[in-house]
Design a protein around this motif. Structure first.
Motif, PDB file in Angstrom:
ATOM      1  N   MET A   1       0.842  -1.162   0.000  1.00  0.00           N
ATOM      2  CA  MET A   1       0.000   0.000   0.000  1.00  0.00           C
ATOM      3  C   MET A   1       0.895   1.234   0.000  1.00  0.00           C
ATOM      4  SD  MET A   1      -2.565   1.602   2.930  1.00  0.00           S
ATOM      5  CE  MET A   1      -2.544   0.153   3.870  1.00  0.00           C
ATOM      6  N   LYS A   2       0.546   2.221  -0.798  1.00  0.00           N
ATOM      7  CA  LYS A   2       1.243   3.506  -0.809  1.00  0.00           C
ATOM      8  C   LYS A   2       0.306   4.565  -0.284  1.00  0.00           C
ATOM      9  CE  LYS A   2       4.554   3.239  -4.522  1.00  0.00           C
ATOM     10  NZ  LYS A   2       4.957   3.737  -5.820  1.00  0.00           N
ATOM     11  N   ILE A   3       0.841   5.425   0.541  1.00  0.00           N
ATOM     12  CA  ILE A   3       0.074   6.550   1.058  1.00  0.00           C
ATOM     13  C   ILE A   3       0.845   7.810   0.689  1.00  0.00           C
ATOM     14  CG2 ILE A   3      -0.839   7.677   3.106  1.00  0.00           C
ATOM     15  CD1 ILE A   3      -0.900   4.906   4.433  1.00  0.00           C
ATOM     16  N   VAL A   4       0.174   8.772   0.080  1.00  0.00           N
ATOM     17  CA  VAL A   4       0.817  10.024  -0.310  1.00  0.00           C
ATOM     18  C   VAL A   4       0.330  11.131   0.608  1.00  0.00           C
ATOM     19  CG1 VAL A   4       1.161  11.692  -2.153  1.00  0.00           C
ATOM     20  CG2 VAL A   4       0.972   9.264  -2.704  1.00  0.00           C
ATOM     21  N   TYR A   5       1.277  11.789   1.244  1.00  0.00           N
ATOM     22  CA  TYR A   5       0.976  12.911   2.130  1.00  0.00           C
ATOM     23  C   TYR A   5       1.500  14.198   1.504  1.00  0.00           C
ATOM     24  CZ  TYR A   5       0.231   9.366   5.723  1.00  0.00           C
ATOM     25  OH  TYR A   5      -0.228   8.299   6.438  1.00  0.00           O
ATOM     26  N   PRO A   6       0.850  15.323   1.725  1.00  0.00           N
ATOM     27  CA  PRO A   6       1.381  16.592   1.231  1.00  0.00           C
ATOM     28  C   PRO A   6       2.656  16.946   1.988  1.00  0.00           C
ATOM     29  CG  PRO A   6      -0.551  16.970   2.590  1.00  0.00           C
ATOM     30  CD  PRO A   6      -0.422  15.492   2.426  1.00  0.00           C
ATOM     31  N   PRO A   7       3.563  17.693   1.344  1.00  0.00           N
ATOM     32  CA  PRO A   7       4.821  18.066   1.995  1.00  0.00           C
ATOM     33  C   PRO A   7       4.635  18.742   3.356  1.00  0.00           C
ATOM     34  CG  PRO A   7       4.895  18.645  -0.319  1.00  0.00           C
ATOM     35  CD  PRO A   7       3.489  18.203  -0.020  1.00  0.00           C
ATOM     36  N   SER A   8       3.514  19.418   3.555  1.00  0.00           N
ATOM     37  CA  SER A   8       3.283  20.103   4.830  1.00  0.00           C
ATOM     38  C   SER A   8       3.223  19.120   5.995  1.00  0.00           C
ATOM     39  CB  SER A   8       1.998  20.923   4.770  1.00  0.00           C
ATOM     40  OG  SER A   8       0.895  20.073   4.498  1.00  0.00           O
ATOM     41  N   CYS A   9       2.979  17.854   5.726  1.00  0.00           N
ATOM     42  CA  CYS A   9       2.937  16.848   6.793  1.00  0.00           C
ATOM     43  C   CYS A   9       4.321  16.576   7.374  1.00  0.00           C
ATOM     44  CB  CYS A   9       2.345  15.540   6.283  1.00  0.00           C
ATOM     45  SG  CYS A   9       0.566  15.635   6.045  1.00  0.00           S
ATOM     46  N   LEU A  10       5.355  17.032   6.689  1.00  0.00           N
ATOM     47  CA  LEU A  10       6.719  16.863   7.202  1.00  0.00           C
ATOM     48  C   LEU A  10       7.160  18.067   8.021  1.00  0.00           C
ATOM     49  CD1 LEU A  10       8.562  15.239   4.157  1.00  0.00           C
ATOM     50  CD2 LEU A  10       7.672  14.122   6.203  1.00  0.00           C
ATOM     51  N   THR A  11       6.227  18.983   8.292  1.00  0.00           N
ATOM     52  CA  THR A  11       6.540  20.175   9.070  1.00  0.00           C
ATOM     53  C   THR A  11       5.775  20.148  10.387  1.00  0.00           C
ATOM     54  OG1 THR A  11       6.877  21.449   7.054  1.00  0.00           O
ATOM     55  CG2 THR A  11       6.528  22.696   9.073  1.00  0.00           C
ATOM     56  N   ALA A  12       6.510  20.324  11.479  1.00  0.00           N
ATOM     57  CA  ALA A  12       5.888  20.375  12.802  1.00  0.00           C
ATOM     58  C   ALA A  12       6.548  21.484  13.604  1.00  0.00           C
ATOM     59  CB  ALA A  12       6.039  19.040  13.523  1.00  0.00           C
ATOM     60  N   GLU A  13       5.745  22.340  14.180  1.00  0.00           N
ATOM     61  CA  GLU A  13       6.228  23.465  14.980  1.00  0.00           C
ATOM     62  C   GLU A  13       7.250  24.305  14.217  1.00  0.00           C
ATOM     63  OE1 GLU A  13       7.444  22.133  18.859  1.00  0.00           O
ATOM     64  OE2 GLU A  13       5.597  21.013  19.154  1.00  0.00           O
ATOM     65  N   GLY A  14       7.013  24.478  12.914  1.00  0.00           N
ATOM     66  CA  GLY A  14       7.879  25.316  12.087  1.00  0.00           C
ATOM     67  C   GLY A  14       9.154  24.643  11.620  1.00  0.00           C
ATOM     68  N   VAL A  15       9.360  23.388  11.958  1.00  0.00           N
ATOM     69  CA  VAL A  15      10.564  22.662  11.557  1.00  0.00           C
ATOM     70  C   VAL A  15      10.173  21.618  10.515  1.00  0.00           C
ATOM     71  CG1 VAL A  15      12.433  21.152  12.333  1.00  0.00           C
ATOM     72  CG2 VAL A  15      11.610  22.988  13.816  1.00  0.00           C
ATOM     73  N   THR A  16      10.848  21.657   9.369  1.00  0.00           N
ATOM     74  CA  THR A  16      10.581  20.687   8.311  1.00  0.00           C
ATOM     75  C   THR A  16      11.600  19.567   8.369  1.00  0.00           C
ATOM     76  OG1 THR A  16       9.659  22.405   6.900  1.00  0.00           O
ATOM     77  CG2 THR A  16      10.339  20.375   5.822  1.00  0.00           C
ATOM     78  N   VAL A  17      11.107  18.346   8.374  1.00  0.00           N
ATOM     79  CA  VAL A  17      11.966  17.161   8.375  1.00  0.00           C
ATOM     80  C   VAL A  17      12.188  16.756   6.923  1.00  0.00           C
ATOM     81  CG1 VAL A  17      12.128  14.743   9.064  1.00  0.00           C
ATOM     82  CG2 VAL A  17      11.034  16.397  10.578  1.00  0.00           C
ATOM     83  N   ALA A  18      13.434  16.541   6.538  1.00  0.00           N
ATOM     84  CA  ALA A  18      13.738  16.094   5.187  1.00  0.00           C
ATOM     85  C   ALA A  18      13.279  14.650   5.020  1.00  0.00           C
ATOM     86  CB  ALA A  18      15.237  16.197   4.919  1.00  0.00           C
ATOM     87  N   CYS A  19      12.920  14.313   3.811  1.00  0.00           N
ATOM     88  CA  CYS A  19      12.455  12.960   3.533  1.00  0.00           C
ATOM     89  C   CYS A  19      13.531  11.935   3.922  1.00  0.00           C
ATOM     90  CB  CYS A  19      12.107  12.844   2.055  1.00  0.00           C
ATOM     91  SG  CYS A  19      11.055  11.451   1.665  1.00  0.00           S
ATOM     92  N   ALA A  20      14.792  12.247   3.687  1.00  0.00           N
ATOM     93  CA  ALA A  20      15.879  11.327   4.052  1.00  0.00           C
ATOM     94  C   ALA A  20      15.921  11.100   5.559  1.00  0.00           C
ATOM     95  CB  ALA A  20      17.212  11.875   3.559  1.00  0.00           C
TER      96      ALA A  20
END
Length: 50
Positions: A1-20
């Protein structure tokens, strides 16, 4: 199963986590046996993240 999330889901409290970074974390969970899933990966895909 593949789930696609918008890039904003990698941001929490103003900090963006890189996909790596997320991929490394997911692999660590799998290695430690703490993951509720059998496999996972993170890859940029168009306007979202898989």
């Amino acid at each position: 199963m593949k789930i696609v999330y918008p890039p904003s889901c990698l941001t929490a409290e103003g900090v963006t986590v890189a996909c790596a970074q997320l991929d490394t974390f997911l692999q660590q969970l799998l290695t430690e046996g703490d993951a509720p899933f059998a496999s996972a990966s993170c890859a940029a895909a168009g306007g979202g993240v898989i």
